[in-house]
Design an enzyme around this catalytic site. Sequence first.
Site, PDB file in Angstrom:
ATOM      1  N   TYR A 218      47.155  28.233  28.759  1.00  0.00           N
ATOM      2  CA  TYR A 218      46.960  27.666  30.085  1.00  0.00           C
ATOM      3  C   TYR A 218      47.399  26.212  29.999  1.00  0.00           C
ATOM      4  CZ  TYR A 218      43.907  31.750  30.604  1.00  0.00           C
ATOM      5  OH  TYR A 218      43.408  33.027  30.646  1.00  0.00           O
TER       6      TYR A 218
ATOM      7  N   LYS B 238      40.296  39.364  35.776  1.00  0.00           N
ATOM      8  CA  LYS B 238      39.113  40.183  36.077  1.00  0.00           C
ATOM      9  C   LYS B 238      39.397  41.427  36.917  1.00  0.00           C
ATOM     10  CE  LYS B 238      36.271  37.588  33.886  1.00  0.00           C
ATOM     11  NZ  LYS B 238      35.958  38.055  32.546  1.00  0.00           N
TER      12      LYS B 238
ATOM     13  N   TYR C 113      34.525  34.859  29.991  1.00  0.00           N
ATOM     14  CA  TYR C 113      35.959  35.145  29.842  1.00  0.00           C
ATOM     15  C   TYR C 113      36.192  36.476  29.128  1.00  0.00           C
ATOM     16  CZ  TYR C 113      40.861  33.987  28.693  1.00  0.00           C
ATOM     17  OH  TYR C 113      42.229  33.973  28.576  1.00  0.00           O
TER      18      TYR C 113
HETATM   19  P1  RFL Z   1      45.613  49.777  42.352  1.00  0.00           P
HETATM   20  O1  RFL Z   1      45.985  49.585  40.912  1.00  0.00           O
HETATM   21  O2  RFL Z   1      46.288  48.974  43.370  1.00  0.00           O
HETATM   22  O3  RFL Z   1      45.814  51.331  42.647  1.00  0.00           O
HETATM   23  C1  RFL Z   1      45.797  51.847  43.943  1.00  0.00           C
HETATM   24  C2  RFL Z   1      46.537  53.169  43.957  1.00  0.00           C
HETATM   25  O4  RFL Z   1      46.425  53.737  45.272  1.00  0.00           O
HETATM   26  C3  RFL Z   1      47.687  54.189  45.698  1.00  0.00           C
HETATM   27  N1  RFL Z   1      47.699  54.156  47.169  1.00  0.00           N
HETATM   28  C4  RFL Z   1      47.576  55.241  47.949  1.00  0.00           C
HETATM   29  N2  RFL Z   1      47.433  56.541  47.652  1.00  0.00           N
HETATM   30  C5  RFL Z   1      47.328  57.415  48.690  1.00  0.00           C
HETATM   31  N3  RFL Z   1      47.384  57.038  50.002  1.00  0.00           N
HETATM   32  C6  RFL Z   1      47.527  55.741  50.336  1.00  0.00           C
HETATM   33  N4  RFL Z   1      47.569  55.372  51.611  1.00  0.00           N
HETATM   34  C7  RFL Z   1      47.620  54.772  49.290  1.00  0.00           C
HETATM   35  N5  RFL Z   1      47.764  53.432  49.266  1.00  0.00           N
HETATM   36  C8  RFL Z   1      47.805  53.073  47.978  1.00  0.00           C
HETATM   37  C9  RFL Z   1      48.682  53.245  45.041  1.00  0.00           C
HETATM   38  O5  RFL Z   1      49.982  53.845  44.936  1.00  0.00           O
HETATM   39  C10 RFL Z   1      48.031  53.023  43.676  1.00  0.00           C
HETATM   40  O6  RFL Z   1      48.450  53.962  42.723  1.00  0.00           O
HETATM   41  O7  RFL Z   1      44.036  49.563  42.590  1.00  0.00           O
HETATM   42  P2  RFL Z   1      42.756  49.680  41.587  1.00  0.00           P
HETATM   43  O8  RFL Z   1      42.725  51.036  40.949  1.00  0.00           O
HETATM   44  O9  RFL Z   1      41.618  49.225  42.381  1.00  0.00           O
HETATM   45  O10 RFL Z   1      43.037  48.664  40.398  1.00  0.00           O
HETATM   46  C11 RFL Z   1      42.998  47.283  40.599  1.00  0.00           C
HETATM   47  C12 RFL Z   1      44.012  46.586  39.685  1.00  0.00           C
HETATM   48  O11 RFL Z   1      45.288  47.181  39.854  1.00  0.00           O
HETATM   49  C13 RFL Z   1      44.120  45.079  39.986  1.00  0.00           C
HETATM   50  O12 RFL Z   1      42.836  44.528  40.197  1.00  0.00           O
HETATM   51  C14 RFL Z   1      44.789  44.299  38.839  1.00  0.00           C
HETATM   52  O13 RFL Z   1      46.122  44.704  38.670  1.00  0.00           O
HETATM   53  C15 RFL Z   1      44.722  42.801  39.120  1.00  0.00           C
HETATM   54  N6  RFL Z   1      45.436  42.016  38.105  1.00  0.00           N
HETATM   55  C16 RFL Z   1      44.857  41.743  36.889  1.00  0.00           C
HETATM   56  N7  RFL Z   1      43.645  42.270  36.583  1.00  0.00           N
HETATM   57  C17 RFL Z   1      43.099  42.060  35.351  1.00  0.00           C
HETATM   58  O14 RFL Z   1      41.991  42.564  35.075  1.00  0.00           O
HETATM   59  N8  RFL Z   1      43.742  41.303  34.387  1.00  0.00           N
HETATM   60  C18 RFL Z   1      44.954  40.739  34.622  1.00  0.00           C
HETATM   61  O15 RFL Z   1      45.497  40.104  33.723  1.00  0.00           O
HETATM   62  C19 RFL Z   1      45.559  40.948  35.912  1.00  0.00           C
HETATM   63  N9  RFL Z   1      46.783  40.465  36.177  1.00  0.00           N
HETATM   64  C20 RFL Z   1      46.741  41.540  38.369  1.00  0.00           C
HETATM   65  C21 RFL Z   1      47.400  40.761  37.370  1.00  0.00           C
HETATM   66  C22 RFL Z   1      47.433  41.831  39.570  1.00  0.00           C
HETATM   67  C23 RFL Z   1      48.703  41.343  39.786  1.00  0.00           C
HETATM   68  N10 RFL Z   1      49.316  41.665  41.025  1.00  0.00           N
HETATM   69  C24 RFL Z   1      50.577  42.309  41.096  1.00  0.00           C
HETATM   70  C25 RFL Z   1      48.547  41.596  42.239  1.00  0.00           C
HETATM   71  C26 RFL Z   1      48.673  40.284  37.578  1.00  0.00           C
HETATM   72  C27 RFL Z   1      49.335  40.548  38.786  1.00  0.00           C
HETATM   73  C28 RFL Z   1      50.699  39.986  38.943  1.00  0.00           C
END
Ligand code: RFL
Length: 389
Positions: A202, A299, A385
Site C-alpha cells: 500500500y 472483504k 485485516y
Molecule cells: P458475484 O461474484 O457478483 O456473483 C453473482 C453471480 O450472479 C450472476 N447473475 C445472475 N444470474 C442469474 N440471473 C441474473 N439476473 C443475474 N445477475 C447476475 C452473475 O453472472 C454472477 O455469476 O457475487 P457474490 O457471489 O455475492 O460474490 C461477491 C464477490 O464477487 C465480491 O464481493 C468480490 O469480488 C469483491 N472484491 C474483492 N473481495 C475480496 O474479498 N477481496 C478482494 O481482494 C477483492 N477484490 C473485488 C476485488 C471486486 C472487484 N470488482 C470487479 C468489483 C477487486 C475488484 C476489482
Amino acid sequence: TALPVVIIGAGPAGLMVANLLQRADVPCVVLERGTREYIETRPRAGMLEDRSARMLERHGLADRMLTESDTHTACEFRIDGKAHELNYSELSDGKTHFVYPQQEVVTDLLRQYLDGGGDIRFEVSDVELQDQLEETPSVSWTSSDGTREQLDCSFIAGCDGFHGVTRKSIPAGAVKEFTHQHGIGWLSILAEAPPSTEKVIYALHADGFAGHMLRSSTVSRFYLQVPVGEDVDNWPDEKVWSELHKRLALRDSDWTLTEGKIIEKRVLDMRSHVVEPMRYGRLYLLGDAAHIITPMGGKGMNLALNDAEVFADAIASYYHHKSTTGLDDYSAVCLRRVWRAQEFSQWMVDLVHRNEQPFLSRLGHARLQHLIQSREAAASFAHMYVGAN
Ligand code: RFL
C-alpha cells in the site's frame, strides 16, 4: 417431497450455499446468467481471510486451495518512498491470508457441487420472482434453449451480485438502503506481470495511492488513485506503468517494478451500499446483492462466504427441525460483520489516500504513523485485516 431452495447467481455466495445445502440434504437449484466458462474465468478478488479458509476446510472444500494458494503473513506500507512492514500474522496468533483468485474458488465450488449431483442451469435470462411474501414463492426464467420455465420453491437465495434482479424485485420502501460514495476513484489494473513483491504493498505518494496486490506467479493486480469519474481512456498503458513506477518507487533501494501485458483496466466506483434487512419475506439476499464494499481491505468475497454459511445453517435447521430462529436472525447476524467490515474498509481508505482536503490528509498521515509505531494499533489492524474472528 420438500420444495427446493432456488439460488439465483453462481458466484462465491451462491455456490457456497449450494454446496452447504447439498451436504445438509436440502434440495436446491442454481440459476446462473453466464456460461460455465464465464464464471470460471472471471477475475475479481484474490484474498481469502483466515476464517474463510477455515470455513472451506471445515466443509471439505479446501483441498486444491490449500495446496495451490500462497499464504501471506505481512503487508507493506510504503510512505513517500520508505518501506514499513507490518507482520499481521505475528500479531494474530499466526493467522494468515490465502492468496487464491476468486475464479479458482468458484471453479472448486462448482466442481464439488456437480460431483455431488448438483442441479445448475447456465445461461438463464429474464429471471422473475413471484410471491416472495407467500409460503410458496416461485421463480421463472427463460432457459438457454429459449423455453420459459417456472419453479415453486421454499425460499429464494438472492446471490446475483450488485446488479442482479433479486434486490430490485423488492418494492421500494420495503427495505432500507444505505449508500456512501468515498470520494475517490481507483484505476484497477490486472497485468500478466509476475509479482514484484512478496507482500501486498500500500503506497502513499504525494500524487495519490498506489497498490500492488498479489494474484499468482504470473498475474498481478495494481490500483492507482484517480479523480472520481475518471475516464479510463485517459490512461494508456505507458501512463499506467510510469505512474506505478513513480508512486511505488523506493528511496535508497534497487527495487524495481516488473511490467507485463495489461489484461484488464477499468475505473472502479469506490462506493459502499448496504440493504437492511437482508431479506424480504422468503427472499434472502446474500453477498454483493445485499452489500458492496470498496476493495480496500479485501472483504467483499469473504463477506459473501460468511453470509452463505449463516444462511445455509439457518435453512438446514428449518428443513430438519422446523426451527425458524436461524432465519429470523440471519440478517442481524450477517449485518454485524458487514458493518464492521465497512468501518474497517473506510478506515483503510482514509489511511492511505491523498485527500483533497489538506486537513484530512494530515489526519490520515497521523493515523498511519500511529499504526506503524504502536504495537497495540498494529495488533488491532492485524486482527481485522486477516479475519481472525
Ligand atoms: P458475484 O461474484 O457478483 O456473483 C453473482 C453471480 O450472479 C450472476 N447473475 C445472475 N444470474 C442469474 N440471473 C441474473 N439476473 C443475474 N445477475 C447476475 C452473475 O453472472 C454472477 O455469476 O457475487 P457474490 O457471489 O455475492 O460474490 C461477491 C464477490 O464477487 C465480491 O464481493 C468480490 O469480488 C469483491 N472484491 C474483492 N473481495 C475480496 O474479498 N477481496 C478482494 O481482494 C477483492 N477484490 C473485488 C476485488 C471486486 C472487484 N470488482 C470487479 C468489483 C477487486 C475488484 C476489482
